[in-house]
Design an enzyme around this catalytic site. Structure first.
Site, PDB file in Angstrom:
ATOM      1  N   GLU A 120       0.831  -1.204   0.000  1.00 20.61           N
ATOM      2  CA  GLU A 120       0.000   0.000   0.000  1.00 20.61           C
ATOM      3  C   GLU A 120       0.864   1.253   0.000  1.00 20.61           C
ATOM      4  OE1 GLU A 120      -4.172  -0.405   1.113  1.00 20.61           O
ATOM      5  OE2 GLU A 120      -3.346  -1.013   3.065  1.00 20.61           O
ATOM      6  N   GLU A 140      -4.815  -8.683   2.808  1.00 19.98           N
ATOM      7  CA  GLU A 140      -5.832  -8.338   3.802  1.00 19.98           C
ATOM      8  C   GLU A 140      -7.073  -9.224   3.720  1.00 19.98           C
ATOM      9  OE1 GLU A 140      -3.127  -4.866   3.757  1.00 19.98           O
ATOM     10  OE2 GLU A 140      -3.949  -6.224   2.230  1.00 19.98           O
TER      11      GLU A 140
END
Length: 266
Positions: A120, A140
């Site tokens: 990210e 995730e």
């Protein structure tokens, strides 16, 4: 020059090198690391002698994502930084480049793991170099979590949507070669050389007119979601003033005199 126990700051000429320095945890994001990153971005923005930034990790890893235990406290390292987070609840998002874009180019030098929050944060950098054995991925969903560091917005704008959705929805790892094939990184180099390649790119940037470099970067991001007509108009607004600078005149003189230009940000 700043830094914390989990984030080192060094100068390499006109480049500020920020190193995630928690190798025993594969450089998982901790509160000291986030504070150091936040302060490093601001230091680079404020110092006109800094013309580029390299982000890398110590000990053969880039970043394995967020250390939730460290952020929650629980007596772990970093309690002395707790007041910084209370004073600016957005600090961690600025540190991870979700809510802050440095005006200087940011080059990522990736070795080893660059997963979850690491991938990210990578999306907030401008140029990306990966070592051959580097690993990327957004894990995730496999943990029942959401990649809230900006990936559902940014990734589809940086790589084809089909690849973005596959990465987001499968939570599988990606090799450096596969990351390059889909456009997530721009260079794949032998293991142990990612930082050297990033610094080489930084030196090329540093040799250019700093006002021009910053204006070009700003224009690229500013116009990314505009129509072509609006984008071209915005480009003129950003670009024309650069031609009136002393740096632009120095660049032209240096070219005709067959010498290296000496830029002064004027």
């Amino acid at each position: 020059m700043g830094g914390t126990e989990h984030l080192t700051v060094q100068r390499e000429g006109a480049t500020l090198v920020l190193t995630l320095n928690r190798p025993q945890a594969r450089n998982a994001l901790s509160l000291p690391m986030l504070v150091g990153l936040h302060d490093g971005w601001l230091e680079a923005d404020a110092d006109d002698s800094v013309r580029s930034i390299v982000l890398t990790g110590a000990g053969g890893s880039f970043c394995s994502g967020m250390d939730l235990k460290a952020l929650a406290g629980n007596g772990m390292a970093g309690e002395e930084y707790r007041d910084r987070l209370k004073a600016d609840p957005d600090l961690h998002w600025k540190a991870m480049l979700r809510h802050h874009r440095p005006r200087k180019p940011v080059i990522a030098a990736v070795e080893g793991h660059c997963v979850a929050g690491g991938t990210e944060m990578l999306q907030g950098t401008d140029i990306r170099v990966a070592a051959e054995s580097a690993t990327f991925g957004l894990f995730e969903v496999k943990r029942g979590l959401f990649p809230i560091g900006g990936s559902t917005v940014r990734l589809q704008r940086q790589i084809p949507r089909t690849h973005a959705l596959e990465m987001l929805l499968t939570g599988r790892p990606y090799s450096a070669r596969e990351a390059a094939a889909i456009g997530l990184v721009g260079h794949v180099v032998p293991d142990g050389t990612a930082l050297n390649r990033a610094l080489e790119i930084a030196r090329q940037i540093n040799s250019c007119g700093p006002l021009a470099v910053e204006a070009v970067k700003a224009s690229v991001y500013e116009t990314a979601e505009m129509t072509e007509t609006d984008g071209l108009a915005a480009e003129l607004t950003r670009g024309w003033p650069v031609f009136d600078t002393a740096d632009a005149k120095e660049g032209a003189r240096a070219f005709t005199e067959k010498r290296q230009p000496v830029y002064k940000r004027a």
